[in-house]
Design a protein around this motif. Structure first.
Motif, PDB file in Angstrom:
ATOM      1  N   GLN A  33       0.839  -1.199   0.000  1.00 18.21           N
ATOM      2  CA  GLN A  33       0.000   0.000   0.000  1.00 18.21           C
ATOM      3  C   GLN A  33       0.875   1.250   0.000  1.00 18.21           C
ATOM      4  O   GLN A  33       1.955   1.264   0.588  1.00 18.21           O
ATOM      5  CB  GLN A  33      -0.906   0.010   1.236  1.00 18.21           C
ATOM      6  N   SER A  34       0.416   2.311  -0.680  1.00 21.23           N
ATOM      7  CA  SER A  34       1.115   3.584  -0.648  1.00 21.23           C
ATOM      8  C   SER A  34       0.322   4.554   0.231  1.00 21.23           C
ATOM      9  O   SER A  34      -0.862   4.776  -0.001  1.00 21.23           O
ATOM     10  CB  SER A  34       1.289   4.151  -2.057  1.00 21.23           C
ATOM     11  N   ALA A  87      -0.957   8.168  -4.054  1.00 20.12           N
ATOM     12  CA  ALA A  87      -1.484   7.776  -2.747  1.00 20.12           C
ATOM     13  C   ALA A  87      -2.705   6.870  -2.881  1.00 20.12           C
ATOM     14  O   ALA A  87      -3.608   7.141  -3.659  1.00 20.12           O
ATOM     15  CB  ALA A  87      -1.848   9.015  -1.940  1.00 20.12           C
ATOM     16  N   GLU A  88      -2.708   5.791  -2.127  1.00 19.05           N
ATOM     17  CA  GLU A  88      -3.897   4.953  -1.993  1.00 19.05           C
ATOM     18  C   GLU A  88      -4.601   5.250  -0.674  1.00 19.05           C
ATOM     19  O   GLU A  88      -5.796   4.992  -0.530  1.00 19.05           O
ATOM     20  CB  GLU A  88      -3.512   3.476  -2.034  1.00 19.05           C
ATOM     21  N   ARG A  89      -3.835   5.784   0.267  1.00 20.34           N
ATOM     22  CA  ARG A  89      -4.374   6.051   1.598  1.00 20.34           C
ATOM     23  C   ARG A  89      -3.769   7.353   2.126  1.00 20.34           C
ATOM     24  O   ARG A  89      -2.578   7.598   1.943  1.00 20.34           O
ATOM     25  CB  ARG A  89      -4.028   4.889   2.532  1.00 20.34           C
ATOM     26  N   ILE A  90      -4.587   8.175   2.749  1.00 22.31           N
ATOM     27  CA  ILE A  90      -4.136   9.446   3.309  1.00 22.31           C
ATOM     28  C   ILE A  90      -4.430   9.462   4.797  1.00 22.31           C
ATOM     29  O   ILE A  90      -5.582   9.270   5.214  1.00 22.31           O
ATOM     30  CB  ILE A  90      -4.835  10.629   2.620  1.00 22.31           C
ATOM     31  N   VAL A  91      -3.395   9.674   5.591  1.00 25.07           N
ATOM     32  CA  VAL A  91      -3.539   9.800   7.047  1.00 25.07           C
ATOM     33  C   VAL A  91      -3.185  11.230   7.416  1.00 25.07           C
ATOM     34  O   VAL A  91      -2.083  11.695   7.124  1.00 25.07           O
ATOM     35  CB  VAL A  91      -2.631   8.803   7.802  1.00 25.07           C
ATOM     36  N   ASP A 102      11.137  -3.849   1.728  1.00 25.35           N
ATOM     37  CA  ASP A 102       9.728  -4.211   1.902  1.00 25.35           C
ATOM     38  C   ASP A 102       8.909  -2.942   2.124  1.00 25.35           C
ATOM     39  O   ASP A 102       7.754  -2.858   1.724  1.00 25.35           O
ATOM     40  CB  ASP A 102       9.555  -5.144   3.109  1.00 25.35           C
ATOM     41  N   LEU A 103       9.557  -1.975   2.776  1.00 31.39           N
ATOM     42  CA  LEU A 103       8.905  -0.718   3.115  1.00 31.39           C
ATOM     43  C   LEU A 103       9.854   0.431   2.802  1.00 31.39           C
ATOM     44  O   LEU A 103      10.994   0.446   3.268  1.00 31.39           O
ATOM     45  CB  LEU A 103       8.530  -0.701   4.601  1.00 31.39           C
ATOM     46  N   ILE A 147       4.952   1.928   0.482  1.00 32.61           N
ATOM     47  CA  ILE A 147       5.546   3.263   0.504  1.00 32.61           C
ATOM     48  C   ILE A 147       4.813   4.143   1.510  1.00 32.61           C
ATOM     49  O   ILE A 147       3.573   4.166   1.539  1.00 32.61           O
ATOM     50  CB  ILE A 147       5.472   3.925  -0.888  1.00 32.61           C
ATOM     51  N   ILE A 148       5.593   4.849   2.331  1.00 33.28           N
ATOM     52  CA  ILE A 148       5.036   5.873   3.211  1.00 33.28           C
ATOM     53  C   ILE A 148       5.754   7.183   2.911  1.00 33.28           C
ATOM     54  O   ILE A 148       6.985   7.244   2.918  1.00 33.28           O
ATOM     55  CB  ILE A 148       5.201   5.526   4.701  1.00 33.28           C
TER      56      ILE A 148
END
Length: 288
Positions: free
Chosen positions: A30-31, A192-196, A145-146, A178-179
């Motif tokens: 996940q990105s 981005a797939e996810r936004i925090v 991996d990350l 990816i972060i």
């Protein structure tokens, strides 16, 4: 599938709480983009995830072992008295990568990031963008991996920003988690797939991009029947706004819709963009 879990993470410096009660699952492949103003706790949280900082309380659980993490800090050292070849070979040996593998991989990565022509020049003569790319290469000498990048686009010109976003999109396609942290540049949202969203050391919002509506054109019009507008290809919805009608439409169909309205005798009062993602960001981005 979970890669890392954060459970009730807190971090305090000299009595000041920087991270407060954060629980979060980081998923494989996940990105993610961490967003927030300066002082929101983004960099501290990244260092806790990498293991460079220990939390004051709470647990970091690694679900995959061994777990290889590539990390690029916000300020990558730019006074390195090495050439890219010297520095990357040195970093590779520290990571235990065989010499033969480094001899194959380093030239490929230098070429991929358009640095082959400066492979024998000293890094302390490089621009910020070039130094940033050296930092990215050292983080992926061994496929991680990350991959964690703290404000990777900070201070870069728009051409270099777009180039780095393209490279990170390729990493994403290769299955690397990816972060990224975000402060100013919207172009990171392309991958981005996810936004925090962070504020005052807390999670203010956690969203999956696929669940957020795409940007729409908003057309304010009059002199045309609402039922007629509904027949136009690309119209999403129409509502009354006093004496006018407000039509929400797909951006790619907006030019044809405007022409149709005019051809039917309607008047165009205004045309704007409604971007649900940016609205969400504005509602959550400021520390509260």
């Amino acid at each position: 599938m979970k890669l890392i879990s954060l459970e009730n993470i807190n971090k305090t410096y000299s009595g000041k709480t920087v991270i407060q009660d954060i629980s979060l699952d980081i998923l494989k492949h996940q990105s993610m983009v961490f967003m927030g103003t300066n002082g929101a706790g983004k960099s501290t949280l990244l260092k806790i995830i990498t293991g460079l900082l220990l939390p004051s309380s709470g647990r970091v659980i690694k679900h995959s072992k061994p777990l290889h993490i590539g990390y690029v800090p916000e300020r990558f050292p730019n006074l390195l008295r090495f050439t890219p070849l010297e520095y990357l070979n040195y970093m590779g040996r520290i990571q235990g990568i065989p010499v033969m593998e480094l001899e194959k991989r380093i030239p490929i990565l230098l070429d991929r990031l358009a640095l082959s022509h400066v492979k024998n020049k000293r890094i302390d003569t490089f621009s910020k963008g070039m130094v940033q790319k050296i930092g990215i290469i050292q983080s992926i000498l061994r496929k991680p991996d990350l991959l964690i990048l703290d404000e990777p686009l900070s201070g870069l010109d728009i051409h270099t920003q777009n180039e780095l976003v393209h490279i990170m999109a390729e990493f994403k396609d290769e299955g690397i988690t990816i972060i990224l942290t975000y402060h100013e540049s919207d172009i990171l949202l392309k991958i981005a797939e996810r936004i925090v969203i962070l504020g005052e050391g807390q999670i203010k919002g956690d969203y999956h991009v696929k669940d957020i509506d795409k940007p729409q054109m908003v057309i304010e019009t009059s002199g045309i029947d609402e039922q007629i507008i509904h027949t136009f290809n690309g119209i999403l919805r129409v509502s009354k706004n006093g004496e006018t009608l407000q039509a929400h439409a797909l951006q790619e169909k907006s030019d044809n819709i405007l022409l149709e309205i005019l051809n039917k005798g309607g008047k165009i009062h205004s045309v704007g963009v409604h971007d649900p993602l940016n609205q969400l960001i504005m509602e959550n981005y400021v520390n509260k």
